[in-house]
Design an enzyme around this catalytic site. Sequence first.
Site, mmCIF file in Angstrom:
data_model
loop_
_atom_site.group_PDB
_atom_site.id
_atom_site.type_symbol
_atom_site.label_atom_id
_atom_site.label_comp_id
_atom_site.label_asym_id
_atom_site.label_seq_id
_atom_site.Cartn_x
_atom_site.Cartn_y
_atom_site.Cartn_z
ATOM 1 C CD GLU A 1 -3.110 0.926 2.131
ATOM 2 O OE1 GLU A 1 -3.436 -0.196 2.559
ATOM 3 O OE2 GLU A 1 -3.637 1.983 2.522
ATOM 4 C CE LYS B 1 -6.523 -1.965 4.888
ATOM 5 N NZ LYS B 1 -5.637 -1.040 4.195
ATOM 6 C CG ASP C 1 1.531 -16.911 11.026
ATOM 7 O OD1 ASP C 1 0.739 -16.253 10.325
ATOM 8 O OD2 ASP C 1 1.310 -18.079 11.382
ATOM 9 C CG HIS D 1 -4.815 7.081 0.765
ATOM 10 N ND1 HIS D 1 -5.717 6.054 0.748
ATOM 11 C CD2 HIS D 1 -4.032 6.860 1.829
ATOM 12 C CE1 HIS D 1 -5.486 5.259 1.764
ATOM 13 N NE2 HIS D 1 -4.478 5.726 2.437
HETATM 14 C C1 MEV Z 1 -6.305 2.686 4.610
HETATM 15 O O1 MEV Z 1 -5.503 1.585 4.261
HETATM 16 C C2 MEV Z 1 -6.435 2.798 6.107
HETATM 17 C C3 MEV Z 1 -7.366 3.868 6.607
HETATM 18 O O2 MEV Z 1 -8.675 3.692 6.030
HETATM 19 C C4 MEV Z 1 -7.447 3.732 8.104
HETATM 20 C C5 MEV Z 1 -8.490 4.604 8.768
HETATM 21 O O3 MEV Z 1 -9.495 4.948 8.152
HETATM 22 O O4 MEV Z 1 -8.278 4.887 9.965
HETATM 23 C C6 MEV Z 1 -6.907 5.245 6.208
#
Ligand code: MEV
Length: 433
Positions: A85, A273, A289, A386
Amino acid sequence: MKMPISGFSKLNKSEKIEWLTKNSFSQNNNIKNILLQYCNSNEKLQKLHDEFAENTISNFYLPFAIAPNFIINKKLYTIPMVTEESSVIAAASKSAKFWLDKGGFNATVLSTKKVGQVHFIYKGDFKKLKKYFDKIKPKLISDVSSITSNMNKRGGGILNIELLNLSDKIENYFQIKAIFDTQDAMGANFINSCLEQFAKTFKNNFTEKNEIEIIMSILSNYVPECIVKAEVSCDVEKLSDTNIIDPFDFANKFVRAVKIAEVDRYRAVTHNKGIMNGIDSVVIATGNDFRAIESAAHAYASKSGSYKSLTKASVENKIFKFSIEIPLALGTVGGLTKLHPLANLALDILGKPNSEDLMKITAVAGLAQNFAAIKSLITTGIQHGHMKMHLINILNQQKATDKEKEKAIEYFKTNTVSHLKVDLFIKKLRSNG
Ligand code: MEV
């Protein structure tokens, strides 16, 4: 026509690739070249990688990157991270830099116990079973002495074994639950070997051995007692940079954003995530792992009965505090940690940490990632950063030349990135010759 095959694993690599070219859905007649261009010309190195898994026909590259400027417990680290990413490393680095002049991160390992279970069915009298368990317990431990002797020398081993009556959940279901200390190893093989021997000893020494039916013996990847805490804190006034206009507004908004991830499952999953973006990158870079880490983290996030944020934030007496508590069963010996040359190098870059130090570093990477994500979300919005990071991927999809990339990067420094806008920009560049 596609045909099933038996004895596939016995074919050599070329034969496997040959078979694949005739037996997959791909219409690409370049399969062989695509696969082979990722094979290493150093035969010894390639063989090492081939042998990590069965039926290896190529290597799958991911970026091995580094995020500098992490102060953790007053020590300066550069953290190796492996991720596909594009924005993850930039976010980690920014976060590290942000906290650099505010004392950096602090981390503490709270506990390091791991669990293994022998699941079995017993249809007789529980009192008889319990009496037998108490009697056989020393033998359960002595029968695994050949497995545990090295671990004992390193200060680890079996900490406890108990019998659990779970027949109220499933008829006649019982469990031997064992607690382990696996020191610097993640410990899966050690724990599973002990458990399989426990199962044999336990069944074979029972007078009516057919009354015990072993279902399975396996470690648990749920490790709520293998926990690390990482935290940052500073005076709210110090929370300022170009994207933070008012530090107090920022701190309050930040705390609210974390609270939302405590009460709303949809937000909590995305929030966590983002944390795992940082955690997994270090876990993969160090040859650990990541599936085990992921499943444990999400189970821990729902330990209260509802799925919640793994991080917490608060403002008290004008002090901003942000922390994470997460289970991380990591190893710095065993598995691929020493065997994979890049995993070994990653550990070297980190100063050859023991497993507790690696737990601290990894938790910090998760906290840093979450800090960067929330900071962006509540200020500029996430797409700003992003899409800037994603720009190069879009340009590569357009097969942009280095010159075109240079011009696009310059242009999009002050313009919002989107697929359409990049497409139009490249088209315009090309039509202008
Ligand atoms: C993107 O990989 C992760 C985010 O969506 C985490 C979040 O929203 O806190 C930017």
